[in-house]
Design a protein around this motif. Structure first.
Motif, PDB file in Angstrom:
ATOM      1  N   ALA A  99       0.819  -1.252  -0.165  1.00 30.93           N
ATOM      2  CA  ALA A  99      -0.109   0.011  -0.007  1.00 30.93           C
ATOM      3  C   ALA A  99       0.813   1.490   0.170  1.00 30.93           C
ATOM      4  N   SER A 100       1.890   1.106   0.823  1.00 26.97           N
ATOM      5  CA  SER A 100       2.901   2.488   0.687  1.00 26.97           C
ATOM      6  C   SER A 100       3.584   2.669  -0.492  1.00 26.97           C
ATOM      7  N   ILE A 101       4.055   1.546  -1.037  1.00 27.47           N
ATOM      8  CA  ILE A 101       4.704   1.618  -2.391  1.00 27.47           C
ATOM      9  C   ILE A 101       3.467   2.313  -3.385  1.00 27.47           C
ATOM     10  N   ASN A 102       2.561   1.593  -3.462  1.00 26.84           N
ATOM     11  CA  ASN A 102       1.284   2.183  -4.335  1.00 26.84           C
ATOM     12  C   ASN A 102       1.121   3.618  -4.289  1.00 26.84           C
ATOM     13  N   GLU A 108       3.163   6.000  -2.949  1.00 30.65           N
ATOM     14  CA  GLU A 108       4.058   6.818  -3.473  1.00 30.65           C
ATOM     15  C   GLU A 108       4.304   6.646  -4.917  1.00 30.65           C
ATOM     16  N   ARG A 109       3.813   5.739  -5.772  1.00 26.33           N
ATOM     17  CA  ARG A 109       3.997   5.700  -7.300  1.00 26.33           C
ATOM     18  C   ARG A 109       2.675   6.607  -7.486  1.00 26.33           C
ATOM     19  N   LEU A 110       1.647   6.566  -7.000  1.00 29.77           N
ATOM     20  CA  LEU A 110       0.578   7.526  -7.511  1.00 29.77           C
ATOM     21  C   LEU A 110       1.086   8.858  -7.349  1.00 29.77           C
ATOM     22  N   LEU A 111       1.613   9.185  -6.045  1.00 32.64           N
ATOM     23  CA  LEU A 111       2.042  10.583  -6.046  1.00 32.64           C
ATOM     24  C   LEU A 111       2.987  10.831  -6.981  1.00 32.64           C
ATOM     25  N   ASP A 112       3.943  10.163  -6.946  1.00 38.09           N
ATOM     26  CA  ASP A 112       4.833  10.634  -8.153  1.00 38.09           C
ATOM     27  C   ASP A 112       4.253  10.660  -9.685  1.00 38.09           C
ATOM     28  N   ALA A 113       3.397   9.799  -9.986  1.00 41.47           N
ATOM     29  CA  ALA A 113       2.918   9.896 -11.270  1.00 41.47           C
ATOM     30  C   ALA A 113       1.772  11.276 -11.496  1.00 41.47           C
ATOM     31  N   ALA A 114       1.393  11.491 -10.096  1.00 43.30           N
ATOM     32  CA  ALA A 114       0.585  12.878 -10.295  1.00 43.30           C
ATOM     33  C   ALA A 114       1.463  13.851 -10.545  1.00 43.30           C
ATOM     34  N   ARG A 115       2.518  14.025  -9.639  1.00 44.14           N
ATOM     35  CA  ARG A 115       3.554  15.042 -10.106  1.00 44.14           C
ATOM     36  C   ARG A 115       3.897  15.468 -11.517  1.00 44.14           C
ATOM     37  N   ALA A 129      -5.964   2.741  -7.180  1.00 41.87           N
ATOM     38  CA  ALA A 129      -6.051   4.236  -6.869  1.00 41.87           C
ATOM     39  C   ALA A 129      -6.912   4.684  -5.689  1.00 41.87           C
ATOM     40  N   TYR A 130      -8.200   4.181  -5.986  1.00 33.37           N
ATOM     41  CA  TYR A 130      -9.230   4.604  -5.207  1.00 33.37           C
ATOM     42  C   TYR A 130      -9.155   4.128  -3.814  1.00 33.37           C
ATOM     43  N   ARG A 131      -8.513   3.038  -3.629  1.00 32.18           N
ATOM     44  CA  ARG A 131      -8.162   2.600  -2.267  1.00 32.18           C
ATOM     45  C   ARG A 131      -7.286   3.610  -1.485  1.00 32.18           C
ATOM     46  N   ARG A 132      -6.315   4.158  -2.203  1.00 36.61           N
ATOM     47  CA  ARG A 132      -5.388   5.003  -1.399  1.00 36.61           C
ATOM     48  C   ARG A 132      -6.058   6.525  -1.541  1.00 36.61           C
ATOM     49  N   PHE A 133      -6.576   6.649  -2.312  1.00 34.01           N
ATOM     50  CA  PHE A 133      -7.033   8.333  -2.415  1.00 34.01           C
ATOM     51  C   PHE A 133      -8.400   8.335  -2.917  1.00 34.01           C
ATOM     52  N   ALA A 134      -9.421   8.989  -2.171  1.00 29.77           N
ATOM     53  CA  ALA A 134     -10.778   9.032  -2.804  1.00 29.77           C
ATOM     54  C   ALA A 134     -10.882   9.830  -4.093  1.00 29.77           C
ATOM     55  N   ASN A 135     -10.373  10.786  -4.242  1.00 31.72           N
ATOM     56  CA  ASN A 135     -10.489  11.346  -5.349  1.00 31.72           C
ATOM     57  C   ASN A 135      -9.163  12.434  -5.691  1.00 31.72           C
ATOM     58  N   LYS A 136      -8.906  13.133  -6.740  1.00 35.07           N
ATOM     59  CA  LYS A 136      -7.797  13.877  -7.191  1.00 35.07           C
ATOM     60  C   LYS A 136      -7.391  14.943  -6.115  1.00 35.07           C
ATOM     61  N   ASP A 137      -8.406  15.414  -5.779  1.00 32.70           N
ATOM     62  CA  ASP A 137      -8.348  16.539  -4.753  1.00 32.70           C
ATOM     63  C   ASP A 137      -7.443  16.115  -3.481  1.00 32.70           C
ATOM     64  N   GLU A 138      -7.641  14.743  -3.048  1.00 33.87           N
ATOM     65  CA  GLU A 138      -6.870  14.266  -1.848  1.00 33.87           C
ATOM     66  C   GLU A 138      -5.409  14.206  -2.305  1.00 33.87           C
ATOM     67  N   ILE A 139      -5.115  13.842  -3.477  1.00 34.30           N
ATOM     68  CA  ILE A 139      -3.755  13.820  -4.007  1.00 34.30           C
ATOM     69  C   ILE A 139      -3.124  15.241  -3.888  1.00 34.30           C
ATOM     70  N   ILE A 140      -3.851  16.224  -4.480  1.00 32.35           N
ATOM     71  CA  ILE A 140      -3.336  17.623  -4.452  1.00 32.35           C
ATOM     72  C   ILE A 140      -3.165  18.113  -3.128  1.00 32.35           C
ATOM     73  N   ASP A 141      -4.026  17.719  -2.089  1.00 29.55           N
ATOM     74  CA  ASP A 141      -3.899  17.946  -0.802  1.00 29.55           C
ATOM     75  C   ASP A 141      -2.654  17.411  -0.247  1.00 29.55           C
ATOM     76  N   THR A 142      -2.517  16.261  -0.441  1.00 33.32           N
ATOM     77  CA  THR A 142      -1.041  15.553  -0.055  1.00 33.32           C
ATOM     78  C   THR A 142       0.148  16.176  -0.541  1.00 33.32           C
ATOM     79  N   LEU A 143       0.087  16.259  -1.727  1.00 40.77           N
ATOM     80  CA  LEU A 143       1.305  17.118  -2.396  1.00 40.77           C
ATOM     81  C   LEU A 143       1.558  18.339  -1.804  1.00 40.77           C
ATOM     82  N   PHE A 144       0.493  19.179  -1.631  1.00 41.29           N
ATOM     83  CA  PHE A 144       0.687  20.404  -1.047  1.00 41.29           C
ATOM     84  C   PHE A 144       1.022  20.423   0.221  1.00 41.29           C
TER      85      PHE A 144
END
Length: 224
Positions: free
Chosen positions: A14-17, A19-26, A52-67
């Motif tokens: 789960a942790s690896i996935n 980080e993969r999602l965050l890197d891909a989002a960047r 992806a949806y198990r790690r983040f409910a939506n794209k905004d959650e990814i944005i919030d995490t990166l920010f």
């Protein structure tokens, strides 16, 4: 024990996935802007959409995490700079280190500069980072190492002014922005010479906030 052992690989995966999602989002935010979907991010990361949806409910959650991650990093840099005894080194180290972070993270720049985002995230910057910049500038002024009319809001505009240089020369001369940063730093440093009077005063905090969020407010009005 068996149950605990079975759970450990899942947590690691789960942790690896994540980080993969965050890197891909960047990468996708930098290349295509914030219009990409969570599905796009999942495909770019090489994981299933369900993952992806198990790690983040939506794209905004990814944005919030990166920010939040980058905001914490900038805050840490500012606090470390305040531990420096030399006020000039403290101020310039903060500028150089944060600009290097800005240069190395195009996805973050997209998040910060996107006009469709609201003011809430920028409000976080004002509450957490601005007081630290005020203190860096105050120390520099009290030590007499910057010109008397240099203001904390000038730091914000110096950082903003470097962004177009970084973006246009990133692939051909990645260190070029440091040349222009040096020009600016020489211009604010105090020594025995007389400074040319500035043609206009520094903006106050409220006006700076208004100027830096103008695109966001215009986009919000158009969306209504």
């Amino acid at each position: 024990m068996a149950a605990n052992d079975a759970e450990r690989p899942l947590r690691k995966d789960a942790s690896i996935n994540r980080e993969r999602l965050l890197d891909a989002a960047r990468e996708l935010f930098a290349e295509k802007g914030l219009g990409v979907t969570l599905n796009d991010i999942a495909h770019h990361a090489g994981v299933g959409v369900g993952t992806a949806y198990r790690r983040f409910a939506n794209k905004d959650e990814i944005i919030d995490t990166l920010f939040e991650e980058r905001l914490e990093a900038v805050e840490a840099v500012a606090r470390e700079a305040l531990e420096e005894d030399d006020p000039w080194i403290a101020l310039t180290d903060y500028l150089r280190r944060t600009l290097k972070m800005q240069f190395g993270d195009r996805g973050l720049h997209q998040i910060l500069d996107d006009p469709t985002l609201g003011d809430e995230r920028i409000g976080d910057v004002r509450r957490r980072i601005a007081p630290l910049i005020v203190e860096l500038v105050r120390r520099a002024q009290e030590a007499g190492v910057v010109r008397h009319d240099f203001a904390p809001t000038d730091v914000t505009f110096i950082q903003s002014a470097m962004a177009p240089i970084m973006n246009s020369t990133r692939d051909v001369a990645p260190e070029l922005y440091e040349r222009y940063l040096t020009f600016i730093l020489d211009g604010i440093r105090s020594d025995t010479r007389e400074f040319t009077p500035l043609p206009t005063p520094a903006l106050n905090s409220e006006t700076t906030h208004s100027a830096m969020t103008r695109k966001r407010r215009a986009a919000a009005r158009r969306a209504r």
